[in-house]
Design a protein around this motif. Structure first.
Motif, short mmCIF file in Angstrom:
data_model
loop_
_atom_site.label_atom_id
_atom_site.label_comp_id
_atom_site.label_asym_id
_atom_site.label_seq_id
_atom_site.Cartn_x
_atom_site.Cartn_y
_atom_site.Cartn_z
N VAL A 98 0.84 -1.20 0.00
CA VAL A 98 0.00 0.00 0.00
C VAL A 98 0.87 1.24 0.00
N ARG A 99 1.86 1.27 0.89
CA ARG A 99 2.75 2.44 1.00
C ARG A 99 3.50 2.68 -0.31
N GLU A 100 4.06 1.61 -0.89
CA GLU A 100 4.82 1.76 -2.14
C GLU A 100 3.92 2.25 -3.27
N THR A 101 2.69 1.75 -3.34
CA THR A 101 1.78 2.18 -4.40
C THR A 101 1.46 3.66 -4.28
N ILE A 102 1.18 4.11 -3.07
CA ILE A 102 0.86 5.53 -2.87
C ILE A 102 2.06 6.40 -3.21
N GLU A 103 3.22 6.06 -2.69
CA GLU A 103 4.39 6.92 -2.87
C GLU A 103 4.89 6.93 -4.30
N VAL A 106 -7.25 7.99 -1.18
CA VAL A 106 -8.14 7.30 -2.12
C VAL A 106 -7.38 6.23 -2.89
N ILE A 107 -6.20 6.56 -3.40
CA ILE A 107 -5.41 5.57 -4.14
C ILE A 107 -5.06 4.39 -3.24
N GLY A 108 -4.61 4.68 -2.02
CA GLY A 108 -4.26 3.61 -1.09
C GLY A 108 -5.45 2.74 -0.74
#
Length: 394
Positions: A31-36, A127-129
């Motif tokens: 989740v963190r990698e996708t958001i960042e 929202v993305i996360g």
């Protein structure tokens, strides 16, 4: 069936939904990698105690922004973020819900609409996360019990407004989610409302099932009651509700049509759930009727007595029945525009315990009145109402 259920007894915001999904089992590092990788922010995921409840706490650290994005500018940002196809579609869908609500409130077309807080990077990250986490959990159904929107007043674009904020209330109206107000502060944000509206269907109660996992997502506020959003991943065994009934049946060969016509209303008034009368041929070639009645066991004696008194039958059979499957039903209202005039019509919605809609039917009496007033055929009115209902609630 794996069903994800939200219990927003302390409201919901984007970060609370994301945190509860991580608590439920979504991979926090992914989740963190996708958001960042998609937004210019940094994300930290930890744990915090909220009034005695241990909950996941998500913090999005973003540079201070002064630029307010227009809606289509935000769409371009999402499309260029390199998100997985399903996550991108969901993210666009959530922001489209918010844009539609803001457009209605401010009376602006989408091309002129610009977002304030909900267009900033931290909201985009939430929202993305959340959309990524929803897709990773991959539940067969997502349900939501009644949402606590809070109370008091909230700062809106044009001054202080009563809770819920105008955009939040508009999203709730379009979603059909159940809500109530309790507390002295805003508990449901537009972002939280849009995420719940996009992914979930309303239910009054949690369906029967076996708990697979539980997640608690922390809110920012410190309140007397735990400021958390609880989510449950449930293995729902029965997707249809059950109730216990008895079927009463008798044959008659000397009852007039007038008596049979009156019998329907008498039996329904006595507690019958359904009545059917079928023509048949009886012994010695006589014509007759089979009367079949569905009723609750506690009403069977009274219904049978009415059946005997009204028809003169000397015996009523009770057909053994273990139970019957029934759809959960709720009533909603839809607005339809016909010949330049707007009408509100009640619609009965049948759904299973996971929230999947099985059938929608427009209420006859409402449609009959609309047809009479608008001079449009009844069947066309019913078709238009049911089309509008499927578009809004499905």
């Amino acid at each position: 069936m794996r069903s994800l259920i939200f219990e927003p007894f302390s409201g919901a915001a984007g970060d609370m939904i994301l945190a509860s999904l991580i608590g439920l089992g979504a991979d926090r590092e992914k989740v963190r990698e996708t958001i960042e990788s998609a937004v210019d922010v940094s994300v930290s995921v930890g744990n915090v105690n909220k009034s005695g409840i241990e909950a996941v706490d998500v913090k999005v650290h973003a540079p201070r922004e002064t630029h307010h994005r227009h809606y289509y500018e935000l769409v371009d940002v999402i499309k260029s973020a390199g998100l997985p196809v399903g996550v991108e579609q969901s993210t666009l869908g959530v922001f489209a819900i918010m844009a539609k609500a803001e457009s209605k409130i401010h009376g602006l077309p989408l091309e002129e609409l610009h977002f304030h807080e909900v267009g900033q990077n931290d909201a985009l990250a939430d929202v993305i996360g959340s959309c990524f986490a929803f897709h990773e959990i991959a539940a067969d159904a997502v349900l939501c019990t009644a949402v606590n929107v809070g109370g008091g007043k909230v700062k809106a674009a044009h001054g202080m407004m009563a809770v819920p904020a105008p955009a939040t209330l508009e999203i709730l109206k379009n979603s059909g989610l159940y809500f109530y107000g309790s507390g002295k502060r805003e508990l449901l944000t537009p972002t939280g409302a849009a995420l719940l509206a996009y992914f979930s269907k309303p239910v009054e109660n949690i369906p029967q099932g076996r708990v697979l996992s539980i997640g608690y997502g922390a809110g920012d506020a410190d309140t007397e009651d735990p400021n958390v959003l609880r989510s449950i991943l449930l293995d729902v065994q029965d997707t249809l509700s059950r109730d216990t009934i008895e079927v009463l049946e008798t044959n008659v060969d000397d009852v007039t049509g007038e008596v049979l016509g009156n019998l329907f209303e008498r039996l329904l008034s006595a507690g019958a759930r359904d009545v059917t009368i079928t023509p048949t041929t009886m012994k010695k070639g006589r014509t007759g009727h089979i009367i079949k009645v569905i009723t609750k066991p506690q009403d069977s004696d009274h219904v049978a007595r009415v059946l005997m008194k009204e028809t003169g039958t000397l015996g009523v059979r009770v057909i053994p029945t273990k139970h019957r499957y029934v759809a959960d039903r709720r009533m909603e209202k839809v607005a339809v525009s016909l010949r330049g005039e707007e009408f509100t019509v009640a619609v009965k919605i049948a759904q299973d315990r996971t929230g999947e809609i099985l059938h929608m039917s427009a209420e006859y009496e409402d449609c009959r009145k609309v047809a009479e007033k608008s001079r449009i055929p009844l069947k066309e009115v019913m078709r238009r109402v049911e089309e509008e209902a499927w578009e809004r609630f499905a």
